[in-house]
Design a protein around this motif. Structure first.
Motif, mmCIF file in Angstrom:
data_model
loop_
_atom_site.group_PDB
_atom_site.id
_atom_site.type_symbol
_atom_site.label_atom_id
_atom_site.label_comp_id
_atom_site.label_asym_id
_atom_site.label_seq_id
_atom_site.Cartn_x
_atom_site.Cartn_y
_atom_site.Cartn_z
ATOM 1 N N PHE A 62 0.840 -1.202 0.000
ATOM 2 C CA PHE A 62 0.000 0.000 0.000
ATOM 3 C C PHE A 62 0.873 1.250 0.000
ATOM 4 N N LEU A 63 1.882 1.266 0.863
ATOM 5 C CA LEU A 63 2.744 2.444 0.981
ATOM 6 C C LEU A 63 3.600 2.670 -0.263
ATOM 7 N N ASP A 64 3.821 1.628 -1.050
ATOM 8 C CA ASP A 64 4.623 1.747 -2.280
ATOM 9 C C ASP A 64 3.784 2.134 -3.496
ATOM 10 N N ARG A 65 2.488 2.240 -3.344
ATOM 11 C CA ARG A 65 1.613 2.527 -4.476
ATOM 12 C C ARG A 65 1.055 3.950 -4.380
ATOM 13 N N PRO A 66 1.518 4.847 -5.231
ATOM 14 C CA PRO A 66 1.017 6.233 -5.193
ATOM 15 C C PRO A 66 -0.500 6.328 -5.344
ATOM 16 N N PHE A 67 -1.094 5.440 -6.145
ATOM 17 C CA PHE A 67 -2.544 5.489 -6.336
ATOM 18 C C PHE A 67 -3.270 5.196 -5.027
ATOM 19 N N CYS A 68 -2.760 4.238 -4.249
ATOM 20 C CA CYS A 68 -3.377 3.911 -2.958
ATOM 21 C C CYS A 68 -3.315 5.109 -2.016
ATOM 22 N N ILE A 69 -2.166 5.764 -1.985
ATOM 23 C CA ILE A 69 -2.001 6.938 -1.128
ATOM 24 C C ILE A 69 -2.968 8.038 -1.571
ATOM 25 N N ALA A 70 -3.120 8.227 -2.872
ATOM 26 C CA ALA A 70 -4.051 9.242 -3.387
ATOM 27 C C ALA A 70 -5.490 8.900 -3.002
ATOM 28 N N GLU A 71 -5.869 7.632 -3.130
ATOM 29 C CA GLU A 71 -7.213 7.201 -2.736
ATOM 30 C C GLU A 71 -7.455 7.476 -1.255
ATOM 31 N N LEU A 72 -6.459 7.181 -0.444
ATOM 32 C CA LEU A 72 -6.586 7.389 0.992
ATOM 33 C C LEU A 72 -6.789 8.869 1.307
ATOM 34 N N GLY A 73 -5.996 9.734 0.676
ATOM 35 C CA GLY A 73 -6.141 11.172 0.891
ATOM 36 C C GLY A 73 -7.520 11.664 0.485
ATOM 37 N N ALA A 74 -8.007 11.175 -0.650
ATOM 38 C CA ALA A 74 -9.343 11.564 -1.116
ATOM 39 C C ALA A 74 -10.412 11.071 -0.152
ATOM 40 N N ALA A 75 -10.278 9.842 0.291
ATOM 41 C CA ALA A 75 -11.262 9.276 1.216
ATOM 42 C C ALA A 75 -11.267 10.042 2.534
ATOM 43 N N TRP A 76 -10.113 10.345 3.024
ATOM 44 C CA TRP A 76 -9.992 11.068 4.294
ATOM 45 C C TRP A 76 -10.628 12.447 4.193
ATOM 46 N N SER A 77 -10.365 13.147 3.092
ATOM 47 C CA SER A 77 -10.888 14.507 2.956
ATOM 48 C C SER A 77 -12.399 14.524 2.708
ATOM 49 N N ARG A 78 -12.927 13.504 2.051
ATOM 50 C CA ARG A 78 -14.350 13.507 1.706
ATOM 51 C C ARG A 78 -15.251 12.957 2.808
ATOM 52 N N THR A 79 -14.790 11.918 3.501
ATOM 53 C CA THR A 79 -15.687 11.291 4.476
ATOM 54 C C THR A 79 -15.498 11.841 5.875
ATOM 55 N N GLY A 80 -14.267 12.142 6.245
ATOM 56 C CA GLY A 80 -13.994 12.561 7.613
ATOM 57 C C GLY A 80 -14.149 11.416 8.595
#
Length: 193
Positions: A62-80
């Motif tokens: 997960f930490l080696d995949r930029p797409f996963c990190i981007a998904e996590l950031g988007a999820a964090w900002s949208r759902t709270g």
């Protein structure tokens, strides 16, 4: 890391928290994933925007995949409403970005799993019998080490090896270009003959 994620979705979420598949978006699941014909990025964006709770399983891959990190950031900002779960192979010092400032507990910690259960049922507005949850939790805790061992280690390439491979690729590309030109010349000569 489906060797860990599949049983987590099945044992903890579906059986333990009694979450119906239509309430879960797990992109790799046959009954919870991306339908055929959908555009990957658009579909993920839509599902994240609709999410009431996001659970992120943080593995070395997960930490080696930029797409996963981007998904996590988007999820964090949208759902709270994010629950990051760390595999025991990783330490908190390896986390950065959004995760660096968060309290992130391990996926085999019964206390964080109890918190997860409470947040899932609160998000869905459901109640799960204690025996159902405890049975699932017990099975998960008993098997989680086996699941963790089955996760393949991500392949990491050193900067030196990457530079070597890049030089080889450039050389091969040039050789291919020259060979293609030579073939064209020979085909032209053949036509004249």
């Amino acid at each position: 890391d489906k060797e860990l994620a599949n049983p987590f979705v099945n044992e903890v979420l579906k059986l333990g928290c009694m979450v119906p598949p239509h309430e879960i978006f797990y992109s790799s699941g046959p009954d919870t994933g991306i339908p055929s014909g959908e555009t990957l990025n658009s579909y993920i964006r839509e599902r994240v925007a609709e999410a009431g709770l996001v659970i992120a399983i943080i593995t070395p891959t997960f930490l080696d995949r930029p797409f996963c990190i981007a998904e996590l950031g988007a999820a964090w900002s949208r759902t709270g409403n994010l629950i990051p779960l760390l595999v025991p192979k990783l330490s908190h010092t390896e986390l950065d970005g959004v995760l660096g400032g968060m309290l992130v507990k391990h996926i085999n910690d019964p206390d964080v799993l109890a918190e997860l259960h409470d947040r899932v049922t609160a998000t869905l507005g459901t109640a799960v019998p204690t025996k159902t949850w405890q049975g699932s939790l017990g099975r998960w805790i008993a098997k989680v080490d086996d699941y963790l061992k089955a996760i393949p280690k991500p392949v990491r390439v050193s900067a030196t090896d990457l530079a070597k491979a890049t030089r080889v690729a450039i050389t091969l590309k040039e050789s291919l270009r020259q060979a293609t030109e030579r073939i064209a010349e020979l085909e032209e000569q053949n036509e004249k003959l």
